[in-house]
Scaffold this motif. Structure first.
Motif, PDB file in Angstrom:
ATOM      1  N   ASP A  79     -15.803   8.677  11.446  1.00 48.68           N
ATOM      2  CA  ASP A  79     -16.284   8.021  12.378  1.00 48.68           C
ATOM      3  C   ASP A  79     -18.222   8.385  12.510  1.00 48.68           C
ATOM      4  O   ASP A  79     -18.755   6.894  12.497  1.00 48.68           O
ATOM      5  CB  ASP A  79     -15.992   8.412  13.349  1.00 48.68           C
ATOM      6  CG  ASP A  79     -14.235   8.088  14.007  1.00 48.68           C
ATOM      7  OD1 ASP A  79     -12.991   8.025  13.248  1.00 48.68           O
ATOM      8  OD2 ASP A  79     -13.957   8.788  14.854  1.00 48.68           O
ATOM      9  N   LEU A  80     -18.272   9.137  12.133  1.00 48.24           N
ATOM     10  CA  LEU A  80     -20.114   9.433  11.557  1.00 48.24           C
ATOM     11  C   LEU A  80     -20.590   8.580  10.652  1.00 48.24           C
ATOM     12  O   LEU A  80     -21.367   7.450  10.863  1.00 48.24           O
ATOM     13  CB  LEU A  80     -20.811  10.748  12.505  1.00 48.24           C
ATOM     14  CG  LEU A  80     -19.979  11.638  13.604  1.00 48.24           C
ATOM     15  CD1 LEU A  80     -20.362  12.304  13.465  1.00 48.24           C
ATOM     16  CD2 LEU A  80     -21.741  10.389  14.884  1.00 48.24           C
ATOM     17  N   LEU A  81     -20.086   9.057   9.712  1.00 58.20           N
ATOM     18  CA  LEU A  81     -19.826   8.372   8.764  1.00 58.20           C
ATOM     19  C   LEU A  81     -20.641   6.946   8.980  1.00 58.20           C
ATOM     20  O   LEU A  81     -20.650   5.505   8.129  1.00 58.20           O
ATOM     21  CB  LEU A  81     -19.433   8.429   7.473  1.00 58.20           C
ATOM     22  CG  LEU A  81     -19.868  10.153   6.856  1.00 58.20           C
ATOM     23  CD1 LEU A  81     -19.171  10.101   5.858  1.00 58.20           C
ATOM     24  CD2 LEU A  81     -21.418  10.272   6.407  1.00 58.20           C
ATOM     25  N   LEU A 138     -25.292  14.742   8.589  1.00 57.12           N
ATOM     26  CA  LEU A 138     -24.140  15.033   9.075  1.00 57.12           C
ATOM     27  C   LEU A 138     -23.608  16.706   8.150  1.00 57.12           C
ATOM     28  O   LEU A 138     -22.892  17.068   8.568  1.00 57.12           O
ATOM     29  CB  LEU A 138     -22.600  14.102   7.974  1.00 57.12           C
ATOM     30  CG  LEU A 138     -21.667  14.025   7.872  1.00 57.12           C
ATOM     31  CD1 LEU A 138     -20.860  13.782   9.445  1.00 57.12           C
ATOM     32  CD2 LEU A 138     -20.698  13.719   7.008  1.00 57.12           C
ATOM     33  N   VAL A 139     -23.957  16.695   6.734  1.00 49.88           N
ATOM     34  CA  VAL A 139     -23.994  17.537   6.110  1.00 49.88           C
ATOM     35  C   VAL A 139     -24.797  19.165   7.163  1.00 49.88           C
ATOM     36  O   VAL A 139     -24.801  20.087   7.155  1.00 49.88           O
ATOM     37  CB  VAL A 139     -24.351  18.588   5.051  1.00 49.88           C
ATOM     38  CG1 VAL A 139     -23.533  16.989   4.231  1.00 49.88           C
ATOM     39  CG2 VAL A 139     -26.412  17.867   4.768  1.00 49.88           C
ATOM     40  N   ALA A 185     -36.763  18.719  12.565  1.00 48.91           N
ATOM     41  CA  ALA A 185     -36.788  17.497  13.823  1.00 48.91           C
ATOM     42  C   ALA A 185     -35.748  16.182  13.452  1.00 48.91           C
ATOM     43  O   ALA A 185     -35.420  14.811  13.120  1.00 48.91           O
ATOM     44  CB  ALA A 185     -38.002  16.481  12.823  1.00 48.91           C
ATOM     45  N   VAL A 186     -34.342  16.071  12.045  1.00 50.42           N
ATOM     46  CA  VAL A 186     -33.439  15.788  11.819  1.00 50.42           C
ATOM     47  C   VAL A 186     -32.627  14.887  12.979  1.00 50.42           C
ATOM     48  O   VAL A 186     -31.528  13.722  12.916  1.00 50.42           O
ATOM     49  CB  VAL A 186     -32.596  16.417  10.944  1.00 50.42           C
ATOM     50  CG1 VAL A 186     -31.305  15.815  10.539  1.00 50.42           C
ATOM     51  CG2 VAL A 186     -33.567  16.420   8.958  1.00 50.42           C
ATOM     52  N   PHE A 187     -32.636  16.263  13.977  1.00 52.54           N
ATOM     53  CA  PHE A 187     -31.787  16.229  15.111  1.00 52.54           C
ATOM     54  C   PHE A 187     -32.757  15.395  16.668  1.00 52.54           C
ATOM     55  O   PHE A 187     -33.900  16.390  16.383  1.00 52.54           O
ATOM     56  CB  PHE A 187     -31.031  17.139  15.587  1.00 52.54           C
ATOM     57  CG  PHE A 187     -29.393  17.258  14.049  1.00 52.54           C
ATOM     58  CD1 PHE A 187     -28.810  16.609  14.186  1.00 52.54           C
ATOM     59  CD2 PHE A 187     -30.181  17.670  13.546  1.00 52.54           C
ATOM     60  CE1 PHE A 187     -27.855  16.528  14.308  1.00 52.54           C
ATOM     61  CE2 PHE A 187     -28.482  17.835  12.373  1.00 52.54           C
ATOM     62  CZ  PHE A 187     -27.842  17.493  12.243  1.00 52.54           C
TER      63      PHE A 187
END
Length: 155
Positions: A59-61, A70-71, A81-83
């Motif tokens: 769903d996220l992809l 995602l990984v 900072a990815v999130f």
């Protein structure tokens, strides 16, 4: 892959539909779908629900989440900072609430979540976490096969 367990969705359809209504309400709530799906994935990872991990990753992809992000969901604390700050707050709250037996959901965890989300958002986020914990328990208990395993078995 065990397939001899019941299909709880067809054996008890009224209650399953009631859970579906909660799912719909969560997605109509105050939080972006992408944030809810990210939390669903992290909760499912903690609980080891292969079916849900597979589904929410897909769903996220499909919604455009970068594979790089995602990984890193299982190690979001190390991803910098990815999130975003709100994503980190949501993931931290999800982990504390999901691991309630170990954490007791301390006041510091609540304060951090309450600082990032208003009251309605925090309630909606908590409903999403609780719902995914329930679905994970069904998925694991009844050995729901992830789409990737089904595809591999039929290949």
């Amino acid at each position: 892959m065990t397939t001899s367990r019941i299909d709880y969705t067809t054996v008890s359809p009224d209650i399953y539909r009631a859970f579906g209504a909660v799912h719909t309400a969560v997605h109509k709530g105050s939080l972006p779908k992408a944030l809810i799906d990210l939390v669903y994935l992290r909760v499912s990872q903690i609980n080891g629900c292969a079916f849900c991990i597979d589904m929410h990753s897909r769903d996220l992809l499909k919604a455009g989440l970068a594979v790089d992000k995602l990984v890193l969901v299982p190690v979001w604390q190390e991803a910098g900072a990815v999130f975003s700050a709100r994503e980190r707050a949501a993931l931290a709250w999800a982990e504390s609430v999901t691991r309630v037996a170990d954490t007791g959901v301390p006041d510091a965890d609540y304060a951090a979540a309450a600082a990032a989300f208003d009251n309605k958002e925090l309630a909606d986020l908590s409903y999403a976490i609780a719902l995914m914990n329930a679905f994970n328990r069904f998925g694991v208990s009844f050995r729901m096969a992830p789409a990737a395993a089904v595809a591999a078995a039929s290949a």
